[in-house]
Design an enzyme around this catalytic site. Structure first.
Site, PDB file in Angstrom:
ATOM      1  CG  ASN A  17      -5.498   0.273  -5.843  1.00  0.00           C
ATOM      2  OD1 ASN A  17      -5.463  -0.212  -6.964  1.00  0.00           O
ATOM      3  ND2 ASN A  17      -5.117   1.522  -5.591  1.00  0.00           N
ATOM      4  CE  LYS A 100      -1.075   2.679  -4.479  1.00  0.00           C
ATOM      5  NZ  LYS A 100      -2.348   3.365  -4.194  1.00  0.00           N
ATOM      6  CG  ASP A 167       1.796   1.830   2.599  1.00  0.00           C
ATOM      7  OD1 ASP A 167       2.294   1.260   3.602  1.00  0.00           O
ATOM      8  OD2 ASP A 167       1.465   1.224   1.572  1.00  0.00           O
ATOM      9  CD  GLU A 227      -5.754  -3.057  10.316  1.00  0.00           C
ATOM     10  OE1 GLU A 227      -4.871  -2.180  10.242  1.00  0.00           O
ATOM     11  OE2 GLU A 227      -6.229  -3.629   9.336  1.00  0.00           O
TER      12      GLU A 227
HETATM   13  P1  5GP Z   1      -4.999   1.971  -2.109  1.00  0.00           P
HETATM   14  O1  5GP Z   1      -4.570   2.897  -1.002  1.00  0.00           O
HETATM   15  O2  5GP Z   1      -3.832   1.446  -2.898  1.00  0.00           O
HETATM   16  O3  5GP Z   1      -6.070   2.543  -2.983  1.00  0.00           O
HETATM   17  O4  5GP Z   1      -5.712   0.723  -1.399  1.00  0.00           O
HETATM   18  C1  5GP Z   1      -5.015  -0.417  -0.954  1.00  0.00           C
HETATM   19  C2  5GP Z   1      -4.171  -0.107   0.258  1.00  0.00           C
HETATM   20  O5  5GP Z   1      -4.992   0.204   1.374  1.00  0.00           O
HETATM   21  C3  5GP Z   1      -3.340  -1.302   0.734  1.00  0.00           C
HETATM   22  O6  5GP Z   1      -2.111  -1.392   0.058  1.00  0.00           O
HETATM   23  C4  5GP Z   1      -3.147  -0.992   2.218  1.00  0.00           C
HETATM   24  O7  5GP Z   1      -2.086  -0.077   2.394  1.00  0.00           O
HETATM   25  C5  5GP Z   1      -4.439  -0.300   2.584  1.00  0.00           C
HETATM   26  N1  5GP Z   1      -5.416  -1.254   3.166  1.00  0.00           N
HETATM   27  C6  5GP Z   1      -6.447  -1.844   2.552  1.00  0.00           C
HETATM   28  N2  5GP Z   1      -7.127  -2.642   3.398  1.00  0.00           N
HETATM   29  C7  5GP Z   1      -6.520  -2.531   4.588  1.00  0.00           C
HETATM   30  C8  5GP Z   1      -6.778  -3.100   5.873  1.00  0.00           C
HETATM   31  O8  5GP Z   1      -7.708  -3.883   6.101  1.00  0.00           O
HETATM   32  N3  5GP Z   1      -5.911  -2.745   6.872  1.00  0.00           N
HETATM   33  C9  5GP Z   1      -4.880  -1.880   6.674  1.00  0.00           C
HETATM   34  N4  5GP Z   1      -4.103  -1.581   7.720  1.00  0.00           N
HETATM   35  N5  5GP Z   1      -4.628  -1.321   5.482  1.00  0.00           N
HETATM   36  C10 5GP Z   1      -5.433  -1.649   4.447  1.00  0.00           C
END
Ligand code: 5GP
Length: 362
Positions: A17, A100, A167, A227
């Site tokens: 995402n 999700k 998450d 981070e």
């Molecule tokens: P998804 O898992 O929904 O495909 O991608 C977006 C999610 O990845 C965000 O809601 C977050 O949980 C995680 N995410 C994306 N970039 C970062 C980052 O730079 N650091 C961290 N800790 N989580 C990230």
């Protein structure tokens, strides 16, 4: 820049995402605006804003998820993200995404992942290879499995593997569900687990049982580490010793020493770290120190959409900031093959691909 584009590349840290094209986000926002779900004008400015702090990024992910979370959209963004990476000569891609549950959309973690896989199958512009030839099953996936390189030169090939993200907002049980799902989907291209999400939310102990379970099951793990300067957690993550680590920005001297002695490969996300404040500047990024001591590294985008970058651009930044030669950049790209979570067959093919490319590019 052109040379960096032509370089074959391995992408190991890309959130689905976070990698969505701005144009797609704007189109989706417009549709939801027309339906009255959101106010398009407000959202437009947020999407187009350049430079974001870490908290702003996580606010934006909330918005991304409103825009993208229905099955068809998940399928669409997956297809586009793979095509975008392939078009810039990424030859092996590990996409990570958080499965999700969304009752309102009739979505479960499993159906979310099915929509992702549908997106992989929908890719037409390039050939997507989902399997190692020795772990192929009889499942009716349409993506042509092939370990032959150079067969059809008119069509690019890209290996795609999936990592399921836990998450940090999730409970222990929800995290365990994700690990179980990864196990169930291991014949469908899912090869690893990631821990991500807002680093100031949640406790390491909450996810530990799920990560331990993944370890027992032999599923490779990568963890977002350091981070923020959470000493206790950084220590615990290093003690857990995952197969790879993302970011590693805020380590103290002892933690750097420990990381280096453990030789855990690090997924380096230059633009992301500078934009969100994890590194003070490109010049002062910890890439330089780790590179100089020959620590295992791979350059990654993290969120190419969110941070308006590309993997080719990350290589270009390394060359322009730290003065690496073409031969050194090539070696950096090639070394990343050794840190992929895919099996030996894929590694062998990728090594061969780099051997052939070396003659042309260096
Ligand atoms: P998804 O898992 O929904 O495909 O991608 C977006 C999610 O990845 C965000 O809601 C977050 O949980 C995680 N995410 C994306 N970039 C970062 C980052 O730079 N650091 C961290 N800790 N989580 C990230």
């Amino acid at each position: 820049r052109e040379w960096c584009l032509a370089l074959p590349k391995v992408e190991l840290h890309a959130h689905l995402n976070g990698s969505v094209r701005d144009s797609t986000l704007l189109e989706l926002a417009k549709q939801l605006g027309d339906k009255g779900v959101i106010v398009f004008e407000d959202v437009k400015d947020v999407i187009m804003k350049n430079g974001r702090s870490l908290p702003e990024c996580f606010q934006l992910f909330e918005l991304y998820h409103i825009l993208t979370t229905d099955h068809d959209t998940v399928t669409r963004i997956t297809k586009e993200v793979v095509e975008d990476f392939a078009m810039e000569n990424v030859v092996y891609l590990e996409i990570r995404t958080t499965p999700k549950n969304n009752e309102a959309k009739g979505m479960t973690k499993q159906s979310y992942m099915n929509a992702v896989i549908k997106g992989l199958k929908a890719v037409e512009a390039v050939e997507v290879v989902l399997f190692d030839s020795n772990s192929r099953t009889d499942k009716p996936l349409t993506c042509a499995p092939s370990s032959e390189l150079g067969g059809d030169v008119s069509k690019k090939k890209i290996y795609v593997k999936l990592l399921l993200s836990i998450d940090r907002r999730e409970t222990t049980l929800a995290a365990l569900d994700t690990v179980n799902l990864a196990m169930e989907m291991k014949d469908q291209g899912v090869i690893g687990i990631d821990l991500s999400g807002n680093p100031v939310v949640g406790e390491w102990e909450t996810y530990l049982p799920a990560l331990e379970r993944a370890k027992q099951l032999g599923i490779p793990i990568t963890v977002h580490c350091g981070e923020v300067a959470n000493r206790k957690e950084i220590q615990a993550v290093l003690d857990f010793c995952p197969q790879r680590l993302g970011h590693v920005c805020c380590l103290n001297d002892d933690e750097w020493k420990k990381l280096k002695s453990l030789m855990i490969p690090v997924e380096i996300c230059l633009t992301s770290n500078v934009m969100t404040g994890g590194a003070p500047s490109l010049e002062l990024h910890h890439f330089a120190d780790l590179y100089n001591v020959k620590h295992p590294l791979s350059l990654c985008t993290d969120d190419s959409g969110l941070f308006s970058t590309s993997l080719s651009n990350e290589y270009y930044l390394v060359a322009s900031t730290f003065g690496l030669s073409k031969a050194e950049l090539f070696q950096l790209a090639q070394d990343a093959v050794e840190f992929v979570f895919a099996g030996d067959e894929v590694k062998k093919t990728l090594r061969e691909l780099f051997r052939r490319a070396e003659k042309e590019l260096t």
